[in-house]
Motif scaffolding. Structure first.
Motif, PDB file in Angstrom:
ATOM      1  N   GLN A 280      -7.534 -14.731  38.190  1.00  0.00           N
ATOM      2  CA  GLN A 280      -8.786 -15.125  37.547  1.00  0.00           C
ATOM      3  C   GLN A 280      -9.168 -14.348  36.304  1.00  0.00           C
ATOM      4  O   GLN A 280     -10.046 -14.771  35.565  1.00  0.00           O
ATOM      5  CB  GLN A 280      -9.933 -15.045  38.571  1.00  0.00           C
ATOM      6  CG  GLN A 280      -9.749 -16.074  39.672  1.00  0.00           C
ATOM      7  CD  GLN A 280     -10.758 -15.904  40.796  1.00  0.00           C
ATOM      8  OE1 GLN A 280     -11.571 -14.979  40.789  1.00  0.00           O
ATOM      9  NE2 GLN A 280     -10.701 -16.795  41.766  1.00  0.00           N
ATOM     10  N   SER A 281      -8.524 -13.207  36.066  1.00  0.00           N
ATOM     11  CA  SER A 281      -8.914 -12.453  34.872  1.00  0.00           C
ATOM     12  C   SER A 281      -8.320 -13.118  33.634  1.00  0.00           C
ATOM     13  O   SER A 281      -7.097 -13.217  33.504  1.00  0.00           O
ATOM     14  CB  SER A 281      -8.415 -11.014  34.986  1.00  0.00           C
ATOM     15  OG  SER A 281      -8.300 -10.434  33.700  1.00  0.00           O
ATOM     16  N   PRO A 282      -9.156 -13.589  32.695  1.00  0.00           N
ATOM     17  CA  PRO A 282      -8.635 -14.259  31.492  1.00  0.00           C
ATOM     18  C   PRO A 282      -7.690 -13.343  30.719  1.00  0.00           C
ATOM     19  O   PRO A 282      -6.693 -13.810  30.148  1.00  0.00           O
ATOM     20  CB  PRO A 282      -9.897 -14.549  30.668  1.00  0.00           C
ATOM     21  CG  PRO A 282     -11.031 -14.473  31.629  1.00  0.00           C
ATOM     22  CD  PRO A 282     -10.622 -13.523  32.700  1.00  0.00           C
ATOM     23  N   LEU A 283      -8.007 -12.036  30.729  1.00  0.00           N
ATOM     24  CA  LEU A 283      -7.168 -11.070  30.034  1.00  0.00           C
ATOM     25  C   LEU A 283      -5.766 -11.048  30.655  1.00  0.00           C
ATOM     26  O   LEU A 283      -4.750 -11.086  29.948  1.00  0.00           O
ATOM     27  CB  LEU A 283      -7.809  -9.681  30.128  1.00  0.00           C
ATOM     28  CG  LEU A 283      -7.028  -8.524  29.539  1.00  0.00           C
ATOM     29  CD1 LEU A 283      -6.881  -8.679  28.042  1.00  0.00           C
ATOM     30  CD2 LEU A 283      -7.718  -7.190  29.867  1.00  0.00           C
ATOM     31  N   MET A 284      -5.726 -11.032  31.999  1.00  0.00           N
ATOM     32  CA  MET A 284      -4.434 -11.001  32.684  1.00  0.00           C
ATOM     33  C   MET A 284      -3.679 -12.305  32.460  1.00  0.00           C
ATOM     34  O   MET A 284      -2.464 -12.306  32.245  1.00  0.00           O
ATOM     35  CB  MET A 284      -4.666 -10.765  34.186  1.00  0.00           C
ATOM     36  CG  MET A 284      -3.405 -10.617  34.990  1.00  0.00           C
ATOM     37  SD  MET A 284      -2.332  -9.280  34.397  1.00  0.00           S
ATOM     38  CE  MET A 284      -3.248  -7.844  34.921  1.00  0.00           C
ATOM     39  N   LEU A 285      -4.400 -13.422  32.464  1.00  0.00           N
ATOM     40  CA  LEU A 285      -3.731 -14.704  32.257  1.00  0.00           C
ATOM     41  C   LEU A 285      -3.071 -14.730  30.878  1.00  0.00           C
ATOM     42  O   LEU A 285      -1.954 -15.212  30.720  1.00  0.00           O
ATOM     43  CB  LEU A 285      -4.727 -15.860  32.398  1.00  0.00           C
ATOM     44  CG  LEU A 285      -5.297 -16.022  33.823  1.00  0.00           C
ATOM     45  CD1 LEU A 285      -6.360 -17.120  33.876  1.00  0.00           C
ATOM     46  CD2 LEU A 285      -4.179 -16.297  34.840  1.00  0.00           C
ATOM     47  N   LYS A 286      -3.749 -14.136  29.894  1.00  0.00           N
ATOM     48  CA  LYS A 286      -3.212 -14.144  28.536  1.00  0.00           C
ATOM     49  C   LYS A 286      -1.972 -13.261  28.404  1.00  0.00           C
ATOM     50  O   LYS A 286      -1.009 -13.611  27.734  1.00  0.00           O
ATOM     51  CB  LYS A 286      -4.312 -13.697  27.558  1.00  0.00           C
ATOM     52  CG  LYS A 286      -3.852 -13.675  26.110  1.00  0.00           C
ATOM     53  CD  LYS A 286      -5.014 -13.597  25.138  1.00  0.00           C
ATOM     54  CE  LYS A 286      -4.489 -13.468  23.709  1.00  0.00           C
ATOM     55  NZ  LYS A 286      -5.535 -12.962  22.819  1.00  0.00           N
ATOM     56  N   TYR A 287      -2.018 -12.085  29.056  1.00  0.00           N
ATOM     57  CA  TYR A 287      -0.930 -11.114  28.840  1.00  0.00           C
ATOM     58  C   TYR A 287      -0.037 -10.950  30.075  1.00  0.00           C
ATOM     59  O   TYR A 287       0.643  -9.945  30.217  1.00  0.00           O
ATOM     60  CB  TYR A 287      -1.513  -9.758  28.444  1.00  0.00           C
ATOM     61  CG  TYR A 287      -2.156  -9.776  27.077  1.00  0.00           C
ATOM     62  CD1 TYR A 287      -1.373  -9.806  25.925  1.00  0.00           C
ATOM     63  CD2 TYR A 287      -3.540  -9.784  26.942  1.00  0.00           C
ATOM     64  CE1 TYR A 287      -1.956  -9.847  24.670  1.00  0.00           C
ATOM     65  CE2 TYR A 287      -4.137  -9.820  25.685  1.00  0.00           C
ATOM     66  CZ  TYR A 287      -3.334  -9.852  24.558  1.00  0.00           C
ATOM     67  OH  TYR A 287      -3.909  -9.889  23.323  1.00  0.00           O
ATOM     68  N   TYR A 288      -0.061 -11.932  30.963  1.00  0.00           N
ATOM     69  CA  TYR A 288       0.615 -11.770  32.246  1.00  0.00           C
ATOM     70  C   TYR A 288       2.069 -11.336  32.093  1.00  0.00           C
ATOM     71  O   TYR A 288       2.536 -10.433  32.782  1.00  0.00           O
ATOM     72  CB  TYR A 288       0.521 -13.071  33.064  1.00  0.00           C
ATOM     73  CG  TYR A 288       1.135 -12.919  34.433  1.00  0.00           C
ATOM     74  CD1 TYR A 288       0.587 -12.020  35.338  1.00  0.00           C
ATOM     75  CD2 TYR A 288       2.268 -13.650  34.804  1.00  0.00           C
ATOM     76  CE1 TYR A 288       1.141 -11.843  36.590  1.00  0.00           C
ATOM     77  CE2 TYR A 288       2.830 -13.475  36.063  1.00  0.00           C
ATOM     78  CZ  TYR A 288       2.268 -12.568  36.954  1.00  0.00           C
ATOM     79  OH  TYR A 288       2.829 -12.386  38.177  1.00  0.00           O
ATOM     80  N   GLU A 289       2.781 -11.973  31.139  1.00  0.00           N
ATOM     81  CA  GLU A 289       4.213 -11.689  30.995  1.00  0.00           C
ATOM     82  C   GLU A 289       4.492 -10.213  30.735  1.00  0.00           C
ATOM     83  O   GLU A 289       5.483  -9.670  31.180  1.00  0.00           O
ATOM     84  CB  GLU A 289       4.824 -12.543  29.876  1.00  0.00           C
ATOM     85  CG  GLU A 289       5.054 -13.984  30.294  1.00  0.00           C
ATOM     86  CD  GLU A 289       5.769 -14.098  31.652  1.00  0.00           C
ATOM     87  OE1 GLU A 289       6.761 -13.368  31.877  1.00  0.00           O
ATOM     88  OE2 GLU A 289       5.318 -14.906  32.502  1.00  0.00           O
TER      89      GLU A 289
END
Ligand SMILES: *[C@@H]1O[C@H](CO)[C@@H](O)[C@H](O)[C@H]1NC(C)=O
Ligand SMILES: *[C@@H]1O[C@H](CO)[C@@H](O)[C@H](O)[C@H]1NC(C)=O
Ligand SMILES: *[C@@H]1O[C@H](CO)[C@@H](O)[C@H](O)[C@H]1NC(C)=O
Ligand SMILES: *[C@@H]1O[C@H](CO)[C@@H](O)[C@H](O)[C@H]1NC(C)=O
Ligand SMILES: *[C@@H]1O[C@H](CO)[C@@H](O)[C@H](O)[C@H]1NC(C)=O
Length: 485
Positions: A280-289
């Motif tokens: 759910q963290s937008p930051l994590m979704l963006k930089y997940y890789e």
């Protein structure tokens, strides 16, 4: 304030006024010499001290401008604002070799000075210091005044301001000023001030994270804070959430965001929170890789005993190194009332370790505080010389020892690093003043509460006559953190 007329008699011409000052100064010196002589004849000497009046006269000299022989025109860079001050070259040259130089080179009775807007705003204050030798400072004036003191070589003022800043890191306002002082210290290369600011930020991080100041910190400062293991804060999750706020506010380049995200110690965040971050963290979704490998390793860490994990994987990273967390699974506050009175003991529980495999297992700890404890070597020498017995209690040092209430086979592969956080008062506010790390006894640190002076009622370490400690137990999984031999 005395008027100049009453001090010097009426109708003194401008030049008379200055020479009048000289007469006063000279007379004082002659008087001083006379007094000295008298002292050797008989021992009753009385000091007549009129230095306050002298300061007031100097202040009046500046405000009224009588006898001025130079006009300072302070121009604000990039505006056409000009501040005019009637000054006296004698005073300026006496205080500053830079002024002396400028005054010698000038062509007219004007001296044009170009200053930044912040310095121009405090220029009156600065000049008044040159006349009167005292100055009142607000936190937001410290940097421009320091700049001026540096530019005009007023070294005592410069040092005084540095000391002022290191002692006034706590802010009354929501905006705070430590971050701007840190940036300034870096810019001028003042390492002492820089380190004081950095230590304050690290040790009082929770309150900084909640202040408006947090989002104003630079990329460099953010990354250097994230590397530190001595941060004092509620939990690693708090740090992650603060990083989200910082990144959404500052929109840094990808490389900065990725480095910052990789410096979060995911192993210290319980899995239930990690699931939420991952999904759910937008930051994590963006930089997940860019952090996928760290999250994977963390879930492995939570899945089984860390000793097991180490059998199959070569792991050595800060991911598994705790910082100083204040939340209850890591330790407990301990407030000791009247700490010099007698020994005090205290029990508290922590998790066995942050791995999901250990987090639900409890360890009970016994802590013992002795206000005046003597090392064995000192004690035995006292017994030999029985007569010194009476002084024993005066010479001891405060000490804390922390031991587990029971032993357990679960402790294998884990060592428990203890940390005691000591709070003290600074400018009326409670701040973290010391962080002591040890294995079992504060004796290992050598300087535990050495300068606290707990006997003194006014000791800054006594807050309502109590010593405010927070004990943290940091389980270190040896097999996952290999230290260089
Ligand atoms: C003279 O008085 C001032 C202010 O009252 C004080 O700060 C200063 O120390 C005194 N000087 C001496 C030599 O006692
Ligand atoms: C100082 O200057 C003020 C204003 O210019 C003037 O009224 C006053 O008489 C002067 N005092 C002396 C002692 O010259
Ligand atoms: C003083 O005058 C000389 C010649 O008139 C000029 O070159 C110089 O820049 C002046 N200096 C200042 C500080 O104004
Ligand atoms: C400093 O940090 C400690 C521990 O988090 C906290 O109790 C204290 O209130 C903080 N002080 C300030 C001035 O923020
Ligand atoms: C393991 O990591 C720590 C902290 O990052 C480092 O200080 C240490 O040198 C590393 N040890 C090895 C053997 O790489």
């Amino acid at each position: 304030m005395h008027s100049l007329d009453s001090l010097f008699g009426q109708r003194i011409s401008n030049m008379d006024l200055l020479s009048g000052l000289f007469v006063v100064l000279t007379l004082q010196m002659v008087e001083g010499a006379a007094v000295k002589q008298e002292a050797s004849l008989e021992n009753s000497v009385t000091l007549l001290n009129h230095s306050m009046a002298l300061v007031q006269r100097m202040e009046a000299l500046l405000t009224l401008g009588n006898g001025s022989d130079v006009t300072l025109r302070v121009q604000t860079v990039s505006t056409d604002e000009v501040k005019v001050i009637q000054a006296h070259s004698l005073v300026l040259s006496l205080q500053s070799d830079v002024f002396d130089d400028l005054l010698q080179k000038r062509n007219s009775s004007n001296l044009v000075l170009k200053e930044g807007a912040d310095c121009a705003a405090v220029f009156d204050k600065f000049i008044r210091y040159l006349y009167c030798g005292d100055i009142s400072v607000r936190p937001d004036q410290a940097i421009p005044l320091h700049r001026l003191a540096t530019k005009y070589h007023i070294w005592a003022l410069q040092q005084g301001l540095t000391r002022y800043m290191t002692q006034h890191l706590v802010s009354d306002s929501q905006t705070g000023h430590v971050v701007s002082w840190y940036q300034y210290a870096v810019q001028i290369g003042d390492l002492t001030l820089r380190d004081s600011c950095l230590q304050y930020l690290s040790w009082n991080l929770s309150s900084v994270l909640q202040s408006a100041e947090w989002c104003s910190i630079s990329d460099e400062l953010l990354l250097s804070l994230l590397q530190r293991s001595d941060l004092v804060l509620q939990s690693e999750l708090e740090l992650y959430e603060a990083l989200e706020a910082w990144i959404s506010q500052n929109q840094p380049v990808d490389m900065t965001a990725e480095s910052a995200l990789r410096a979060i110690r995911y192993g210290m965040i319980p899995p239930q929170h990690l699931f939420r971050i991952q999904k759910q963290s937008p930051l994590m979704l963006k930089y997940y890789e860019s952090v996928r490998d760290l999250l994977f390793l963390t879930f492995q860490f939570h899945a089984a005993s860390p000793v097991q994990l180490a059998k199959y994987f070569d792991v050595n990273c800060s991911l598994f190194m705790p910082r100083n967390y204040l939340s209850s699974s890591w330790g407990s506050p301990w407030v000791i009332n009247n700490p010099t009175r007698d020994d005090r003991s205290f029990s508290f529980q922590t998790q066995l370790g942050p791995s999901g495999h250990d987090a639900s297992k409890r360890v009970t700890w016994n802590a013992l505080f002795s206000p005046r404890w003597l090392p064995l070597s000192v004690r035995s020498s006292y017994t030999e010389h029985g007569s010194m017995q009476s002084t024993r209690t005066d010479n001891g040092q405060p000490r804390i020892i922390i031991t587990p209430a029971t032993s357990s086979p679960d402790f294998a592969g884990v060592s428990f690093q203890k940390t005691v956080i000591v709070a003290a008062r600074q400018q009326g506010k409670v701040v973290v003043r010391h962080v002591f790390n040890f294995h079992q006894s504060t004796e290992e640190t050598g300087d535990f509460l050495m300068d606290a002076d707990l006997q003194r009622r006014t000791s800054e370490y006594l807050i309502d006559s109590s010593l405010h400690l927070h004990i943290i137990v940091k389980p270190i999984y040896h097999s996952l953190i290999i230290t260089k031999k």
